[in-house]
Write a protein that holds these residues in place. Structure first.
Motif, PDB file in Angstrom:
ATOM      1  N   ARG A 130       0.823  -0.918   0.053  1.00 35.00           N
ATOM      2  CA  ARG A 130      -0.038  -0.102   0.019  1.00 35.00           C
ATOM      3  C   ARG A 130       0.766   1.279  -0.079  1.00 35.00           C
ATOM      4  O   ARG A 130       2.063   1.128   0.348  1.00 35.00           O
ATOM      5  CB  ARG A 130      -0.820   0.007   1.363  1.00 35.00           C
ATOM      6  N   ARG A 177       1.206   6.521   4.660  1.00 36.26           N
ATOM      7  CA  ARG A 177       1.268   7.700   4.830  1.00 36.26           C
ATOM      8  C   ARG A 177       1.302   8.202   6.407  1.00 36.26           C
ATOM      9  O   ARG A 177       1.085   9.447   6.777  1.00 36.26           O
ATOM     10  CB  ARG A 177      -0.123   8.554   4.176  1.00 36.26           C
ATOM     11  N   PHE A 180       5.491   5.950  -0.321  1.00 39.76           N
ATOM     12  CA  PHE A 180       4.461   6.497  -1.232  1.00 39.76           C
ATOM     13  C   PHE A 180       5.066   7.364  -2.453  1.00 39.76           C
ATOM     14  O   PHE A 180       6.350   7.445  -2.225  1.00 39.76           O
ATOM     15  CB  PHE A 180       3.401   7.079  -0.732  1.00 39.76           C
ATOM     16  N   TYR A 181       4.323   7.088  -3.595  1.00 43.19           N
ATOM     17  CA  TYR A 181       5.085   7.739  -4.706  1.00 43.19           C
ATOM     18  C   TYR A 181       4.819   9.246  -4.723  1.00 43.19           C
ATOM     19  O   TYR A 181       3.792   9.839  -4.359  1.00 43.19           O
ATOM     20  CB  TYR A 181       4.396   7.324  -5.949  1.00 43.19           C
ATOM     21  N   THR A 182       6.119  10.077  -4.787  1.00 44.53           N
ATOM     22  CA  THR A 182       5.943  11.680  -4.588  1.00 44.53           C
ATOM     23  C   THR A 182       5.503  12.210  -5.863  1.00 44.53           C
ATOM     24  O   THR A 182       6.380  12.935  -6.670  1.00 44.53           O
ATOM     25  CB  THR A 182       7.311  12.177  -4.148  1.00 44.53           C
ATOM     26  N   GLY A 183       4.358  11.890  -6.176  1.00 48.23           N
ATOM     27  CA  GLY A 183       3.562  12.561  -7.350  1.00 48.23           C
ATOM     28  C   GLY A 183       3.763  13.979  -7.560  1.00 48.23           C
ATOM     29  O   GLY A 183       4.276  14.703  -8.446  1.00 48.23           O
ATOM     30  N   PHE A 184       3.547  14.721  -6.252  1.00 52.27           N
ATOM     31  CA  PHE A 184       3.694  16.048  -6.109  1.00 52.27           C
ATOM     32  C   PHE A 184       5.033  16.754  -6.481  1.00 52.27           C
ATOM     33  O   PHE A 184       5.138  17.818  -7.353  1.00 52.27           O
ATOM     34  CB  PHE A 184       3.489  16.705  -4.998  1.00 52.27           C
ATOM     35  N   LYS A 193      -8.877  -4.041  -6.238  1.00 52.48           N
ATOM     36  CA  LYS A 193      -8.924  -2.912  -7.187  1.00 52.48           C
ATOM     37  C   LYS A 193     -10.436  -2.822  -7.912  1.00 52.48           C
ATOM     38  O   LYS A 193     -11.151  -3.748  -7.795  1.00 52.48           O
ATOM     39  CB  LYS A 193      -7.800  -2.956  -8.042  1.00 52.48           C
TER      40      LYS A 193
HETATM   41  C1  LIG Z   1       2.300   8.499 -10.307  1.00 60.58           C
HETATM   42  C2  LIG Z   1       1.716   8.283  -8.917  1.00 60.58           C
HETATM   43  C3  LIG Z   1       1.807   9.581  -8.147  1.00 60.58           C
HETATM   44  C4  LIG Z   1       1.279   9.751  -6.958  1.00 60.58           C
HETATM   45  N1  LIG Z   1       1.542  10.442  -6.019  1.00 60.58           N
HETATM   46  C5  LIG Z   1       1.436  10.830  -4.606  1.00 60.58           C
HETATM   47  C6  LIG Z   1       1.613  11.643  -3.855  1.00 60.58           C
HETATM   48  O1  LIG Z   1       2.105  12.957  -4.322  1.00 60.58           O
HETATM   49  N2  LIG Z   1       1.174  11.851  -2.578  1.00 60.58           N
HETATM   50  C7  LIG Z   1       0.664  10.606  -1.994  1.00 60.58           C
HETATM   51  O2  LIG Z   1       0.327  10.241  -0.680  1.00 60.58           O
HETATM   52  N3  LIG Z   1       0.407   9.576  -2.808  1.00 60.58           N
HETATM   53  C8  LIG Z   1       0.729   9.655  -4.119  1.00 60.58           C
HETATM   54  N4  LIG Z   1       0.482   8.436  -4.806  1.00 60.58           N
HETATM   55  C9  LIG Z   1      -0.300   7.104  -4.399  1.00 60.58           C
HETATM   56  C10 LIG Z   1      -1.682   7.001  -4.622  1.00 60.58           C
HETATM   57  O3  LIG Z   1      -2.504   8.077  -4.191  1.00 60.58           O
HETATM   58  C11 LIG Z   1      -2.112   5.389  -4.495  1.00 60.58           C
HETATM   59  O4  LIG Z   1      -1.072   4.555  -5.189  1.00 60.58           O
HETATM   60  C12 LIG Z   1      -3.242   5.183  -4.868  1.00 60.58           C
HETATM   61  O5  LIG Z   1      -4.272   5.744  -4.014  1.00 60.58           O
HETATM   62  C13 LIG Z   1      -3.615   3.749  -4.713  1.00 60.58           C
HETATM   63  O6  LIG Z   1      -3.440   3.283  -3.220  1.00 60.58           O
HETATM   64  P1  LIG Z   1      -2.244   2.050  -2.717  1.00 60.58           P
HETATM   65  O7  LIG Z   1      -1.011   2.530  -3.446  1.00 60.58           O
HETATM   66  O8  LIG Z   1      -2.242   2.030  -1.670  1.00 60.58           O
HETATM   67  O9  LIG Z   1      -2.614   0.792  -3.804  1.00 60.58           O
HETATM   68  C14 LIG Z   1       0.682   8.603  -6.078  1.00 60.58           C
HETATM   69  C15 LIG Z   1       0.832   7.169  -6.951  1.00 60.58           C
HETATM   70  C16 LIG Z   1       1.056   7.270  -8.104  1.00 60.58           C
HETATM   71  C17 LIG Z   1       1.139   6.019  -9.038  1.00 60.58           C
END
Ligand SMILES: Cc1cc2nc3c(=O)[nH]c(=O)nc-3n(C[C@H](O)[C@H](O)[C@H](O)COP(=O)(O)O)c2cc1C
Length: 287
Positions: A90, A93, A233-237, A279
């Motif tokens: 998962r 956070r 978690f992925y730092t998309g921001f 999912k």
């Molecule tokens: C490309 C990408 C960018 C994401 N950016 C953020 C982010 O900036 N902050 C965050 O808290 N989660 C981020 N996430 C996590 C997603 O919100 C999360 O993967 C999604 O809600 C599904 O939950 P899971 O990963 O627990 O299965 C990102 C995921 C991906 C794939």
């Protein structure tokens, strides 16, 4: 300069190296005839020839014996284990302040670095940040980019136009404004969310497939983190902010030359998830 040779005494002429080489360096006139070698200069050093040879007869200058390892079948995960790991991963956070041991971070980096890359270019680089002050600066640099966009879009002359022409974009900017407000006024960091480590994954500028390579590295690393009990978690921001400007202030802050493609925020989770959820239904088009 790459050098490749076949040890003819031990070679059993099975032709596996001929079949696996992506650049057709090995040839055999007929099945079971001696293997010959052509245009070594096209070798991409993927190491398939060395990995596949059952008798260790392919001698490759990039893969001396200390770089070739027997695969221990007993160590390989079963399909059930792989699926369980994938489904229980998962995005965490809620992190404790406890630091992640450096050996653990190194295992995550090693897993990420072991991902495939297009043309086996292996141009993916990693920047590891664990200094709390620098982590804060990364969030602040990201927020500064969002802040300047919010200021531009919320200009009274521009705002009504954006709202009319691009309502979806306007909604996104209002989310960014919330992020900026939380960071600036509520001292709440929704960029790194209390993580204690950050791995940024980048390549030199203009590496073809750099983004794909980096994201494959990310996924290897994230599954390794999950198996080690480390939350991530992925730092998309951070990635989105870096994409919005010509020279990313995060890249500048961390002396990163090139392009940031992916980022992983990490920390020790304060609790575990006892469940996983499905999912949405899978969409498969079959022919
Ligand atoms: C490309 C990408 C960018 C994401 N950016 C953020 C982010 O900036 N902050 C965050 O808290 N989660 C981020 N996430 C996590 C997603 O919100 C999360 O993967 C999604 O809600 C599904 O939950 P899971 O990963 O627990 O299965 C990102 C995921 C991906 C794939």
């Amino acid at each position: 300069m790459i050098n490749i040779d076949i040890e003819n005494d031990s070679c059993i002429k099975c032709g596996r190296c001929v079949k696996v080489c992506p650049t057709v360096i090995f040839g055999q006139e007929t099945a079971k005839s001696e293997v010959d070698i052509h245009h070594i200069e096209t070798c991409i050093s993927c190491g398939h020839c060395v990995s596949v040879c059952p008798t260790g007869s392919v001698i490759h200058s990039d893969f001396p014996p200390q770089k070739v390892h027997k695969i221990d079948a007993d160590l390989l995960a079963s399909p059930e284990q792989v699926m369980a790991l994938i489904k229980s991963r998962r995005s965490y956070r809620a992190f404790s302040k406890q630091a992640i041991p450096i050996e653990v971070l190194e295992q995550i980096l090693e897993a990420a670095h072991s991902a495939p890359t297009a043309e086996n270019l292996q141009q993916v680089q990693f920047t590891l940040v664990t200094d709390p002050e620098v982590l804060h600066k990364v969030s602040a640099a990201t927020i500064s980019i969002f802040s300047s966009i919010v200021t531009k879009v919320y200009n009274p002359l521009i705002k009504p136009l954006v709202k009319l022409v691009n309502p979806e974009g306007y909604k996104q900017v209002s989310h960014l404004r919330d992020l900026v407000d939380d960071f600036t006024n509520a001292k709440k960091d929704r960029i790194l969310r209390g993580s204690t480590a950050l791995i940024l994954i980048h390549t030199p500028k203009d590496v073809r497939f750099g983004r794909q390579d980096a994201n494959l590295a990310y996924q290897n690393g994230s599954l390794m983190a999950e198996s080690l009990g480390v939350g991530q978690f992925y730092t998309g921001f951070i990635c989105a902010a870096s994409d919005m400007v010509k020279k990313s202030p995060v890249a500048k802050l961390l002396n990163i030359e090139g392009t940031i493609h992916a980022g992983m925020a990490l920390g020790m989770p304060t609790f575990e998830y006892p469940n996983y959820v499905n999912k949405k239904d899978i969409v498969i088009t079959r022919f």
